[in-house]
Design an enzyme around this catalytic site. Structure first.
Site, PDB file in Angstrom:
ATOM      1  N   ARG A  76       0.851  -1.190   0.000  1.00  0.00           N
ATOM      2  CA  ARG A  76       0.000   0.000   0.000  1.00  0.00           C
ATOM      3  C   ARG A  76       0.888   1.242   0.000  1.00  0.00           C
ATOM      4  O   ARG A  76       1.828   1.338   0.797  1.00  0.00           O
ATOM      5  CB  ARG A  76      -0.901  -0.016   1.234  1.00  0.00           C
ATOM      6  CG  ARG A  76      -1.840   1.186   1.406  1.00  0.00           C
ATOM      7  CD  ARG A  76      -2.622   0.956   2.683  1.00  0.00           C
ATOM      8  NE  ARG A  76      -3.682   1.905   2.944  1.00  0.00           N
ATOM      9  CZ  ARG A  76      -3.674   2.814   3.920  1.00  0.00           C
ATOM     10  NH1 ARG A  76      -2.610   2.934   4.714  1.00  0.00           N
ATOM     11  NH2 ARG A  76      -4.707   3.602   4.127  1.00  0.00           N
TER      12      ARG A  76
ATOM     13  N   GLU B 204      -5.265  -0.738   7.545  1.00  0.00           N
ATOM     14  CA  GLU B 204      -4.286  -0.259   8.522  1.00  0.00           C
ATOM     15  C   GLU B 204      -4.446  -1.009   9.833  1.00  0.00           C
ATOM     16  O   GLU B 204      -5.552  -1.053  10.400  1.00  0.00           O
ATOM     17  CB  GLU B 204      -4.445   1.241   8.802  1.00  0.00           C
ATOM     18  CG  GLU B 204      -4.097   2.161   7.660  1.00  0.00           C
ATOM     19  CD  GLU B 204      -4.125   3.625   8.071  1.00  0.00           C
ATOM     20  OE1 GLU B 204      -3.945   3.916   9.281  1.00  0.00           O
ATOM     21  OE2 GLU B 204      -4.335   4.472   7.191  1.00  0.00           O
TER      22      GLU B 204
ATOM     23  N   GLU C 239      -9.389   7.312   5.556  1.00  0.00           N
ATOM     24  CA  GLU C 239     -10.089   7.472   6.841  1.00  0.00           C
ATOM     25  C   GLU C 239     -11.119   8.594   6.763  1.00  0.00           C
ATOM     26  O   GLU C 239     -11.083   9.566   7.512  1.00  0.00           O
ATOM     27  CB  GLU C 239      -9.086   7.697   7.973  1.00  0.00           C
ATOM     28  CG  GLU C 239      -8.208   6.470   8.215  1.00  0.00           C
ATOM     29  CD  GLU C 239      -7.372   6.539   9.478  1.00  0.00           C
ATOM     30  OE1 GLU C 239      -7.068   5.487  10.054  1.00  0.00           O
ATOM     31  OE2 GLU C 239      -7.014   7.670   9.903  1.00  0.00           O
TER      32      GLU C 239
END
Length: 365
Positions: free
Chosen positions: A69, A262, A160
């Protein structure tokens, strides 16, 4: 011969007796290495568990990781995490036989639940032009990847985005605007490559109320996506049980694959760069010490929870900033060269530069 045959039959029986989730290898066994290019530029060194120096990506791949990522900022102060580094790293990722997740922050700096700052170049744009900027930026980066033969396999449209993106215009206090911006990103991804999967990513992976509210609104406003992404840090985002309940619920409620984009855990409480670590507790989550063994155990537990998501909808996990070691000059603030790194005790490489036990645990998935 008879004893050998009996032993083989016993092993086969034990394999059959194992629950399916204990045998299945996760499709995604990944790491975010967004800080790697800057680390290497400032002298960062990586070694395998035996102490042999090597390419960090090769060490990750040889341990069994199959996905990387990389985040993208628009015009950061230090010039890192831009299209240039993503293109360079993508070539190396694909050369190792790994897949690529590109994480668009749509900012010049960190984007997370507490801040979704517009890039400076987009600050004064009217909304329609802002939407076009999202499309153009997304397309430009991804098309460059495609043209060099390293097409992104997954793409995050936003990072997020609990409260939306590109505040205030894309705040989800105005869901129609949020939808238009996210769909612009989605359309750009699919224009470059119809097979690339689009991820929508929220933090607070143990908060089921948040996820239901957010994705119910996404459905009501026609937001398009393929995969639900979660951040889950056990020291911030609720119990493992709450995380498991949430990830199972959102997968089945929305009928979408889920991936933890994450997660991380400390392997020590010690500091390596003179900048205070973010997590300093000797036991950040009950029963899991801040030790190499505790780090490995926590990643194994998160992986097992993802593996148990119903209907095979749990894709896997990425440990966050696996290569962000305590290298001078590779701090958290792109506008402040003197800033340090509060995360080096959660990397997958120790202070002796060697790969930690959590790395092969993650690789086995």
């Amino acid at each position: 011969m008879k004893r050998l045959l009996t032993a083989l039959l016993l092993l086969a029986a034990l394999a059959i007796a194992q629950p399916a989730h204990a045998r299945a290898r996760l499709p995604i066994r990944g790491a975010d290495v967004s800080s790697l290019a800057k680390s290497e530029a400032h002298g960062g060194v990586y070694r395998d568990a035996r102490g042999r120096r090597g390419d960090a990506l090769r060490i990750l791949s040889q341990a069994g990781l199959n996905y990387i990522r990389l985040k993208v900022w628009v015009n950061p102060a230090d010039g890192y995490n831009t299209k240039t580094q993503v293109l360079d790293l993508a070539r190396r990722v694909k050369a190792q036989g790994m897949k690529l997740l590109v994480d668009f922050h749509y900012s010049d700096t960190w984007a997370d639940p507490g801040k979704q700052f517009k890039p400076a170049a987009w600050e004064a744009l009217p909304f329609d032009q802002l939407r076009q900027a999202v499309y153009d930026h997304t397309y430009e980066v991804l098309d460059a990847l495609r043209r060099q033969g390293t097409t992104a396999d997954m793409v995050q449209v936003g990072n997020e985005i609990n409260g939306g993106l590109l505040w205030p215009d894309g705040s989800n206090s105005t869901w129609p605007n949020t939808a238009r911006l996210l769909n612009a990103g989605y359309d750009a991804v699919k224009k470059v490559s119809g097979s690339t999967k689009v991820v929508l990513h929220l933090a607070n992976g143990g908060d089921n109320g948040l996820y239901r509210w957010w994705f119910d609104n996404a459905a009501a406003h026609g937001i398009r996506y393929d995969v639900i992404g979660l951040s889950y840090y056990s020291f911030w985002h609720g119990t493992l049980e709450a995380f498991q309940a949430n990830i199972n619920d959102v997968a089945t409620r929305y009928g979408k694959p889920v991936v933890v984009v994450e997660t991380a855990y400390p392997f020590t409480t010690a500091d390596d760069d003179g900048w205070e670590n973010i997590i300093v507790s000797p036991e950040p989550y009950p029963g899991y010490q801040a030790t190499p063994q505790g780090q490995a155990a926590m990643l194994a537990k998160v992986a097992d929870i993802v593996r148990q998501v119903p209907d095979g909808l749990g894709l896997g996990l990425f440990t966050w900033e696996a290569t962000w070691t305590g290298v001078e000059g590779n701090g958290w603030d792109p506008a402040d060269p003197s800033s340090g790194n509060g995360w080096e005790n959660q990397a997958l490489f120790g202070y002796d530069e060697r790969a930690l036990p959590a790395l092969p645990v993650l690789g086995r998935g």
